[in-house]
Scaffold this active site. Structure first.
Site, PDB file in Angstrom:
ATOM      1  N   THR A 190       0.806  -1.216   0.000  1.00 34.43           N
ATOM      2  CA  THR A 190       0.000   0.000   0.000  1.00 34.43           C
ATOM      3  C   THR A 190       0.844   1.274   0.000  1.00 34.43           C
ATOM      4  OG1 THR A 190      -0.168  -0.207   2.409  1.00 34.43           O
ATOM      5  CG2 THR A 190      -1.987  -1.077   1.119  1.00 34.43           C
ATOM      6  N   CYS A 191       2.024   1.226   0.604  1.00 40.93           N
ATOM      7  CA  CYS A 191       2.866   2.426   0.649  1.00 40.93           C
ATOM      8  C   CYS A 191       3.351   2.832  -0.737  1.00 40.93           C
ATOM      9  CB  CYS A 191       4.071   2.203   1.564  1.00 40.93           C
ATOM     10  SG  CYS A 191       3.638   2.067   3.305  1.00 40.93           S
TER      11      CYS A 191
END
Length: 266
Positions: A190-191
């Site tokens: 997700t980062c």
């Protein structure tokens, strides 16, 4: 109601709406200069309002005072919101937009534009023209809106897209998987707005695995490790760490696959 009827209140259409007149004012009008706030607490509208009756000639002033009190009772909170907004958007321009337009510009569209997502996508280990990628986009287009939102949360940690391609701070990245069979699931970072898509045997399998992943993998896995401890990424090596995590997960998947195959061997 009985007092209002006795005072000659008018209710011609039996709707229950009483027409207030000077004659019935003392029965149906407010008893004093107080009015309930949002919390249900009676607030004086003038000094010593609880002891001061509202006269017929003062009815319009009472309505204005009550309206002013209700509008301003959250002024402190609204001012805090305004100051917060001012840190991210030019507040002096907000008056040019409706509330809906401000929401769109700050939060993005409620509906997920798959074509816009595709426009900002790049590929790593996958080719845009290969079958797995074609299946992926066909699945994404056909997903219900709620599942599209869940996909964004799974791959990016947010539920809406920016309005324009130039507003994206990162590219959406479709990456190959180290393990390619119908048993493994997509893996996201997700980062970095990345997702590993295994080369499944069919579009139906891809859809089933993707939907399972996005509906059961909503936690952002870089916040805590499996022991519940802070992950503690090195800011200078986040991407390398993410790739190492993916490789470790792939190794675990390969070991699981080996065990399954061993159990199936006669």
């Amino acid at each position: 109601a009985a007092a209002a009827a006795a005072a000659g209140a008018v209710d011609d259409d039996d709707s229950g709406v009483v027409v207030v007149t000077e004659e019935n004012w003392e029965y149906v009008g407010p008893e004093s200069w107080v009015f309930q706030n949002a919390a249900g607490v009676e607030v004086p509208l003038v000094a010593d309002g609880a002891a001061k009756p509202v006269q017929w000639a003062e009815r319009h002033a009472f309505v204005r005072a009550a309206l002013q009190m209700r509008v301003n009772e959250v002024a402190q909170q609204v001012d805090a919101i305004r100051r917060g907004l001012a840190t991210v958007v030019p507040v002096n321009l907000l008056s040019f937009f409706t509330a809906t337009e401000v929401e769109r510009r700050v939060c993005g569209e409620r509906q997920i534009d798959v074509q816009l997502l595709r426009q900002v996508t790049r590929y790593s280990g996958l080719r845009p023209d290969e079958q797995t990628v074609k299946w992926f986009w066909e699945v994404m287009e056909a997903l219900p809106e709620k599942h599209k939102e869940l996909y964004l949360r799974f791959v990016w940690g947010r539920s809406r897209l920016p309005l324009r391609a130039e507003d994206f701070s990162q590219s959406h990245v479709l990456m190959s998987s180290a393990v390619n069979n119908d048993h493994v699931l997509p893996v996201s970072h997700t980062c970095f707005f990345q997702v590993h898509i295994p080369r499944y045997s069919s579009k139906a399998v891809l859809r089933r695995k993707l939907v399972y992943a996005i509906t059961n993998g909503l936690a952002i896995d870089t916040d805590y490790d499996v022991r519940g401890e802070a992950a503690g990424f090195d800011d200078d090596n986040d991407e390398a760490s993410a790739h190492r995590d993916a490789e470790a997960l792939s190794a675990e998947q390969r070991e699981l696959e080996r065990r399954v195959a061993a159990q199936q061997t006669p």
